[in-house]
Enzyme design. Structure first.
Site, PDB file in Angstrom:
ATOM      1  CE  LYS A  20       0.833   1.374   4.451  1.00  0.00           C
ATOM      2  NZ  LYS A  20       1.509   2.659   4.843  1.00  0.00           N
ATOM      3  N   GLY A 105      10.498  -1.788   6.719  1.00  0.00           N
ATOM      4  CA  GLY A 105      10.823  -0.426   7.119  1.00  0.00           C
ATOM      5  C   GLY A 105      10.676   0.555   5.982  1.00  0.00           C
ATOM      6  N   GLY A 107       7.429   1.653   4.780  1.00  0.00           N
ATOM      7  CA  GLY A 107       6.162   2.375   4.797  1.00  0.00           C
ATOM      8  C   GLY A 107       5.146   1.863   3.802  1.00  0.00           C
ATOM      9  CG  LEU A 108       6.134   0.475   0.391  1.00  0.00           C
ATOM     10  CD1 LEU A 108       6.791  -0.196  -0.814  1.00  0.00           C
ATOM     11  CD2 LEU A 108       5.356   1.714  -0.052  1.00  0.00           C
ATOM     12  N   GLY A 109       3.633  -1.257   4.222  1.00  0.00           N
ATOM     13  CA  GLY A 109       2.684  -2.144   4.902  1.00  0.00           C
ATOM     14  C   GLY A 109       2.906  -3.621   4.685  1.00  0.00           C
ATOM     15  N   GLY A 110       4.128  -4.042   4.406  1.00  0.00           N
ATOM     16  CA  GLY A 110       4.366  -5.440   4.064  1.00  0.00           C
ATOM     17  C   GLY A 110       3.919  -6.434   5.115  1.00  0.00           C
ATOM     18  CB  SER A 112       0.024  -4.453   7.961  1.00  0.00           C
ATOM     19  OG  SER A 112       0.598  -3.855   9.106  1.00  0.00           O
ATOM     20  CG  ASP A 145      -0.710   0.412   8.248  1.00  0.00           C
ATOM     21  OD1 ASP A 145      -1.375   1.371   8.682  1.00  0.00           O
ATOM     22  OD2 ASP A 145       0.463   0.523   7.833  1.00  0.00           O
TER      23      ASP A 145
END
Length: 287
Positions: A20, A105, A107-110, A112, A145
């Site tokens: 995301k 780390g 910020g792409l929500g991996g 989650s 997230d």
């Protein structure tokens, strides 16, 4: 990523866990317990991790692949499966393979997204059949997230990220840049200089309102690699950091235009192109 129909007899599956981006991220306050109150717009990308699930009859939950820096017991995929067992009394188990593309780390929500794919899939494969809203509640205990990935469509989010409303945005292709650094979210949220009093906006004003990522300045100050990527991509488009960083993105109207920009990136940088994704490919698995 195409929609994947649920197969009621499947016991061994490989499923996507899309990344995301945050189209904007405002910090509008702080709760008494220290959690930050946010407003953001989440958008899925047609690109991400892959999760391999193979059912077990003995109730055990095992991660079968190595994820550098993440012990199995701390991995959100293992915790998600256990949380679903605890919530439903499910007696089956699962072997979980995690195939990472989403940088940690970044910020792409991996993590989650991986957890949400596990929750959505095992909810059906184990026959739990909880409604999507209940899965979001379970997911929120794992990470702020996770409910969005279960919600599974472009969303305007408030609270700590769990209050979600469907949002329509124009199609876009994104140039993505992953600086060679992992940004620790907790460190940025605890930074003294972080802006925490942005004026709230309403969803229908999102398209015309001037927005930003309130964490971007703090991250760029502490991580020059992120600032460098932001400066470079800003020469080509409306570049912005996703989440708490480190990844930078910029939208373009066509795949061709985005690919041309990506091809011009400095040698050795991790740069790729991904389309916006309106709906999670596992939406058809929700009860």
């Amino acid at each position: 990523m195409h929609a994947i129909p649920f197969d009621p007899v499947a016991t061994d599956v490989r499923l996507p866990a899309p990344a995301k981006i945050n189209l904007f991220l405002h910090i509008v306050g702080r709760r008494p317990d220290g959690y930050h109150l946010l407003q953001t717009a989440f958008r899925l990308l047609d690109w991400g991790d892959e999760i391999h699930l193979s059912l077990r009859s003995d109730g055990r939950i095992l991660r079968t692949t190595d994820v550098p820096g993440v012990p199995p017991e701390a991995d959100l995929v293992v915790r998600a499966a256990r949380a679903l067992q605890e919530a439903t009394g499910a007696t089956q188990g699962v072997d979980i393979g995690v195939y990472k593309r989403i940088p940690m780390g970044g910020g792409l929500g991996g993590g989650s997204s991986d957890a949400a794919t596990v929750l959505i899939a095992l909810n059906r494969m184990w026959g739990c059949n909880l409604p999507g809203k209940r899965l979001q509640e379970i997911g929120l205990r794992l990470g702020a997230d996770v409910p969005f990935f279960v919600f599974g469509q472009t969303a305007f989010a408030e609270g700590v990220g769990e209050a979600l409303q469907a949002l329509r945005v124009a199609p876009a292709w994104y140039v993505m840049v992953a600086p060679k650094v992992a940004v620790p979210t907790a460190e940025i949220f605890s930074a003294e200089e972080l802006t925490r009093n942005t004026e709230p906006i309403i969803m229908r004003a999102f398209a015309t309102h001037t927005t930003r990522n309130d964490m971007q300045a703090t991250v760029c100050k502490r991580f020059p690699e992120v600032a460098e990527a932001l400066v470079w991509l800003s020469q080509h488009g409306a570049a912005r950091m996703s989440g708490s960083g480190a990844c930078i993105f910029a939208p373009f109207d066509s795949e061709e235009e985005a690919s041309q920009v990506a091809a011009a990136a400095p040698q050795g940088w991790k740069v790729w192109v991904a389309a916006g994704l309106d709906r999670h490919p596992l939406q058809g698995w929700l009860v």
